[in-house]
Scaffold this motif. Sequence first.
Motif, mmCIF file in Angstrom:
data_model
loop_
_atom_site.group_PDB
_atom_site.id
_atom_site.type_symbol
_atom_site.label_atom_id
_atom_site.label_comp_id
_atom_site.label_asym_id
_atom_site.label_seq_id
_atom_site.Cartn_x
_atom_site.Cartn_y
_atom_site.Cartn_z
ATOM 1 N N PRO A 79 15.129 74.554 111.627
ATOM 2 C CA PRO A 79 14.103 74.784 110.610
ATOM 3 C C PRO A 79 13.786 76.276 110.437
ATOM 4 C CG PRO A 79 13.315 73.245 112.314
ATOM 5 C CD PRO A 79 14.682 73.678 112.710
ATOM 6 N N LEU A 80 13.807 77.005 111.552
ATOM 7 C CA LEU A 80 13.488 78.430 111.472
ATOM 8 C C LEU A 80 14.496 79.173 110.582
ATOM 9 C CD1 LEU A 80 12.500 80.339 114.707
ATOM 10 C CD2 LEU A 80 13.577 81.499 112.814
ATOM 11 N N LEU A 81 15.769 78.893 110.815
ATOM 12 C CA LEU A 81 16.814 79.555 110.024
ATOM 13 C C LEU A 81 16.783 79.092 108.570
ATOM 14 C CD1 LEU A 81 19.170 81.567 110.925
ATOM 15 C CD2 LEU A 81 17.718 80.650 112.700
ATOM 16 N N THR A 82 16.527 77.815 108.381
ATOM 17 C CA THR A 82 16.474 77.297 107.019
ATOM 18 C C THR A 82 15.363 78.016 106.244
ATOM 19 O OG1 THR A 82 17.223 75.180 107.896
ATOM 20 C CG2 THR A 82 16.381 75.173 105.649
ATOM 21 N N GLU A 83 14.233 78.244 106.921
ATOM 22 C CA GLU A 83 13.137 78.954 106.230
ATOM 23 C C GLU A 83 13.497 80.407 105.945
ATOM 24 O OE1 GLU A 83 10.906 77.523 104.445
ATOM 25 O OE2 GLU A 83 11.952 75.801 105.316
ATOM 26 N N ARG A 84 14.138 81.074 106.906
ATOM 27 C CA ARG A 84 14.598 82.449 106.663
ATOM 28 C C ARG A 84 15.519 82.507 105.447
ATOM 29 N NH1 ARG A 84 13.515 85.354 111.662
ATOM 30 N NH2 ARG A 84 11.370 84.667 111.594
ATOM 31 N N MET A 85 16.379 81.500 105.332
ATOM 32 C CA MET A 85 17.407 81.530 104.290
ATOM 33 C C MET A 85 16.884 81.057 102.930
ATOM 34 S SD MET A 85 20.702 80.182 106.388
ATOM 35 C CE MET A 85 21.560 81.228 107.588
ATOM 36 N N ARG A 86 15.702 80.436 102.946
ATOM 37 C CA ARG A 86 15.211 79.843 101.704
ATOM 38 C C ARG A 86 14.964 80.922 100.641
ATOM 39 N NH1 ARG A 86 14.029 74.822 100.955
ATOM 40 N NH2 ARG A 86 13.627 74.364 103.142
ATOM 41 N N GLY A 87 15.674 80.777 99.551
ATOM 42 C CA GLY A 87 15.510 81.717 98.438
ATOM 43 C C GLY A 87 16.092 83.095 98.707
ATOM 44 N N ALA A 88 16.719 83.286 99.884
ATOM 45 C CA ALA A 88 17.141 84.636 100.281
ATOM 46 C C ALA A 88 18.417 85.111 99.581
ATOM 47 C CB ALA A 88 17.319 84.706 101.802
ATOM 48 N N SER A 89 19.081 84.223 98.835
ATOM 49 C CA SER A 89 20.269 84.661 98.090
ATOM 50 C C SER A 89 19.993 84.683 96.584
ATOM 51 C CB SER A 89 21.462 83.737 98.383
ATOM 52 O OG SER A 89 21.752 83.706 99.763
ATOM 53 N N GLU A 90 18.717 84.713 96.237
ATOM 54 C CA GLU A 90 18.359 84.691 94.817
ATOM 55 C C GLU A 90 19.042 85.828 94.063
ATOM 56 O OE1 GLU A 90 14.094 84.554 94.042
ATOM 57 O OE2 GLU A 90 14.141 82.504 94.857
ATOM 58 N N GLY A 91 19.596 85.485 92.906
ATOM 59 C CA GLY A 91 20.253 86.508 92.093
ATOM 60 C C GLY A 91 21.669 86.809 92.546
ATOM 61 N N LYS A 92 22.060 86.304 93.714
ATOM 62 C CA LYS A 92 23.397 86.610 94.245
ATOM 63 C C LYS A 92 24.359 85.443 94.029
ATOM 64 C CE LYS A 92 21.987 89.604 98.067
ATOM 65 N NZ LYS A 92 22.174 89.808 99.514
ATOM 66 N N THR A 93 25.633 85.748 94.256
ATOM 67 C CA THR A 93 26.650 84.696 94.255
ATOM 68 C C THR A 93 26.780 84.136 95.658
ATOM 69 O OG1 THR A 93 27.876 85.829 92.515
ATOM 70 C CG2 THR A 93 29.102 84.222 93.833
ATOM 71 N N MET A 94 26.839 82.832 95.770
ATOM 72 C CA MET A 94 27.185 82.231 97.058
ATOM 73 C C MET A 94 28.671 81.895 97.024
ATOM 74 S SD MET A 94 25.536 78.954 99.003
ATOM 75 C CE MET A 94 26.663 77.662 98.514
ATOM 76 N N TYR A 95 29.438 82.589 97.873
ATOM 77 C CA TYR A 95 30.878 82.332 97.943
ATOM 78 C C TYR A 95 31.140 81.200 98.919
ATOM 79 C CZ TYR A 95 31.210 86.871 95.643
ATOM 80 O OH TYR A 95 31.081 87.903 94.767
ATOM 81 N N VAL A 96 32.014 80.292 98.516
ATOM 82 C CA VAL A 96 32.419 79.175 99.374
ATOM 83 C C VAL A 96 33.805 79.523 99.911
ATOM 84 C CG1 VAL A 96 32.935 76.702 99.442
ATOM 85 C CG2 VAL A 96 31.122 77.579 97.911
ATOM 86 N N VAL A 97 33.893 79.740 101.224
ATOM 87 C CA VAL A 97 35.146 80.214 101.826
ATOM 88 C C VAL A 97 35.696 79.150 102.784
ATOM 89 C CG1 VAL A 97 36.240 82.126 103.078
ATOM 90 C CG2 VAL A 97 34.136 82.552 101.765
ATOM 91 N N PRO A 98 36.592 78.273 102.293
ATOM 92 C CA PRO A 98 37.190 77.267 103.178
ATOM 93 C C PRO A 98 38.256 77.946 104.043
ATOM 94 C CG PRO A 98 37.581 76.782 100.828
ATOM 95 C CD PRO A 98 37.140 78.184 100.924
ATOM 96 N N TYR A 99 38.226 77.705 105.350
ATOM 97 C CA TYR A 99 39.158 78.446 106.210
ATOM 98 C C TYR A 99 39.708 77.581 107.336
ATOM 99 C CZ TYR A 99 35.244 78.730 109.508
ATOM 100 O OH TYR A 99 34.216 78.416 110.358
ATOM 101 N N LEU A 100 40.771 78.108 107.945
ATOM 102 C CA LEU A 100 41.383 77.440 109.097
ATOM 103 C C LEU A 100 41.589 78.482 110.191
ATOM 104 C CD1 LEU A 100 42.796 74.917 110.283
ATOM 105 C CD2 LEU A 100 44.925 75.778 109.287
ATOM 106 N N MET A 101 41.036 78.233 111.380
ATOM 107 C CA MET A 101 41.203 79.151 112.512
ATOM 108 C C MET A 101 42.319 78.626 113.428
ATOM 109 S SD MET A 101 39.089 81.500 111.770
ATOM 110 C CE MET A 101 39.165 82.541 113.222
ATOM 111 N N ALA A 102 43.518 78.589 112.894
ATOM 112 C CA ALA A 102 44.693 78.124 113.646
ATOM 113 C C ALA A 102 45.893 78.248 112.717
ATOM 114 C CB ALA A 102 44.535 76.660 114.067
#
Length: 614
Positions: free
Chosen positions: A103-126
Motif C-alpha cells: 500500500p505504501l508504494l502504491t500511494e507513492r506511485m499514485r498519479g506520479a506518472s501524470e503527463g508521462k508515457t508509461m512504457y510496457v517492457v516485456p522481457y526475458l532474463m535468460a
Amino acid sequence: MVDVDSVLDKAGLSNPKVREYVKYWAGVTGAARVEVVSAADDDRLIQEALEAGELLPAGEGRYYSRSYHKDTARSEERTVVATNDPKDKGVYNNWKPASEMKPLLTERMRGASEGKTMYVVPYLMAPQGNALAPWATGVELTDARTVVLHMIRMARVGVEHLNDLQDPDSFVRAVHVTGDLENLGQGTDEDQRWFVTVADERTILHYGSSYGGNALLGKIAHGLRQGAYDGWASRKFLAEQYMLIGIHDKETGKDYHICGGFPSASGKTNLAMMLAPDALGDRYHVSFYGDDIAWLWVDEASGKLYGMNPEYGVFGVAKDTNEATNPTALSSVGEGTKVIFTNVAYNPKTQEVWWEGRTPEPPADLDGWLDWKGAAIADRTPEQANEPWAHPNSRFTTTLGNVPNIAKDYDEPAGVPIDAIIFGGRTRDREPLIRAINDLAEGVYDGLTLGAEATFAAEGKEGVLRYDPMSNRPFMAYGEGDYAQHYLNIVGAAKEQPIFAHVNWFQRDPEDGHFLWPGYRDNLRPLLWLLQLKNGEVKGRQTPVGILPTKEELNLEGVEISEGDLEKILTIDKARWQQEMGYRAEHLEQFPNMPEAIWEAHRRVSADLDAYEG
Ligand code: GTP
Ligand code: SPV
Ligand code: MN
C-alpha cells in the motif's frame, strides 16, 4: 484515461494477465500514454531521446546521459525485500511485511506518472528456451524512456516472450516510477524513495530513481533478488552476483567454465573481458558469458552443475577502463555500438567522453569539457580542481553482441557446465592471490565470510571493510541460514563437484599502497593454476585456509613483479588470520539457522590455523 486495450491490441500483447496488470498500473500511476516496447523500437526511441535532450550524441552511434546528481548509485538503505511470511526475514534483506509495503508504494506511485508515457517492457532474463526461462519472464512498466533504452541493452525485450507462457500468470510484475527526483530528500530523514521486491508475490515496486539497479528492474531486482527467492522457493536454482567465463586451451582443445562472485566494483566485468596475457595468448582464449549475474542449476540429463547469464548486456564501471586495463571494454563501447554512457565527463563540442583512468591525465584542452554534473571544467575554482570529472560510479551500457570476446554459444539455451566457483573482494591485506578449496562446505563457508572494502556502486563509506556473503549482501532475498543450506543442496546435488577458490587481486603494500599483483590480464594465471590443480597436474601447498600455488607452479612468464611482492601474495599471515577467525565467528553468529556444516568448516579451519607451523 488511456485506452489501454487498444494499445495492447495494436502491440499484439495478448496475455490476459499481462493486460490486467498493465491496466491496473496505468490507472494507479495516471500515465498520459501507454506504449508497448520491443527491441526493434530502439532506433526510434533513441531519436526521441536525443530530441528530448535525455541523450546527447557522443560520436557515431554512441550516446551520453546524465542522471540527477543525487541519483547515481543503488541505495541499499531504501531497498527492501517484502513478503507475507516473517520467516523470510534475514540479516541483510531489510525484510518488511508485504502488507505494509505494497500500500505504501502504491500511494507513492499514485498519479506520479501524470503527463508521462508509461512504457510496457516485456522481457526475458535468460537465453530463450533455457531450463530456467519459466522464472525469467517479466514485464517492466516504467515512465522513463532512458530506462527503456537501458532495458533493451540489458535484457531480451519483446512481446514474444510473454504471449505464449504455459502459465500466463507466471511473469514478474516490475513497476518503476521515477518520481520527482528533485524533491525526494535522497539520503535525508525525509527520504521518499523505496525499492521493494515483494518476493512471494513476484512483484517489484521501485519508486524514486532512474539509475542503474534502482530502475532497470530486470537486472538486480529480478535477476538477483527475485531470482534468488524463486530459486529457493522452487528448490531448483541459485541466482548469484557472479561473472561467468570460458577458458579454451588450444593445445588440449579443452574448454573450462568458471563463475564467481566479487562484490560490486571488485572486478567481475574486467575479468570476464580479459584478454590472455601476451605470453599465454597463443595457447589460451578467454570468452565472456556474463559479468554480473549467473543462475546455476543441476542439469537433469547430465547431472552436472550448469550456469547461464540471464542478462543481455553489460552495465560496466567506467573508471580506470583504458587500453591497458581493458581494451575489450573499449571495443565494446566503440563507434556504432549504440552504447550509452552515464555520468562520465562530456564535451558537447567534440562529442567526446572521458573518465578518471581513461588516460593518465585528463584532456589538456579544457575547451567544451563538462563534468558529470554538466559544469564547465574550465570554470572550476582552485578548490574544485581536484574533484573528479566523472562520477566514480559512472558506467557504460552496451549489449553482449558488442563484446569482442563474447562466447560463441552465449545465446544458446543449454548454458555451460561449471568447473570452478571463485570468490574475491577488494582486500588490501591477508587474502593471498589465490587459495583453492576442495570441499563444498568449506567453499560455501568461504563465500559466506567474504569481505570487501565498501564501493562507490552503493551509497556508503569508502574504504571500510565489510562482510559481503557470497558477494550477495545487497541482493539477499531471504534468510542467510536458509540461503547457505539451499546453496549446499543445489551444488551438492551435482554429480561432479566444482572446485572452489578465493582470489584477491587487490592486496597492497602497507607502506606505499601499490597493488602487489599487476591484476587485469594477469589474473588468468592463477585461474589456470586452479584448473591444473583440479586436473591433478599441480599439487600446490596445503595451508589451513586452502591450497596455495608455489612460485614454480604459477606461470609468470612476462609478469613484472618483485620477489618480495610475490612472496607476500603467496603466503599466509597466521596471526592476522587467527584474528580474522574471531571476526568471522561474530559475523556468522548473526545468522540464527546457519547449517551445522558451515560451523564445522569454521571450526576445522580455526583448529588447522592454530596448529599451523607455516
Ligand atoms: P559491478 O558492475 O559494480 O558489479 O562491478 P564489477 O565487479 O564488474 O567491477 P569492474 O570489473 O567494473 O571493476 C571495478 C573497478 O575495479 C574498475 O575501476 C576496474 O578498473 C578495477 N579493477 C578490476 N580488475 C582489477 C584488477 O585486477 N586490479 C586492479 N588493481 N583493479 C581492477
Ligand atoms: C552493482 O552495483 O553491483 C551493479 C550496478 O551491477 S547496479 O545495476 O546499479 O546495481
Ligand atoms: Mn554488480
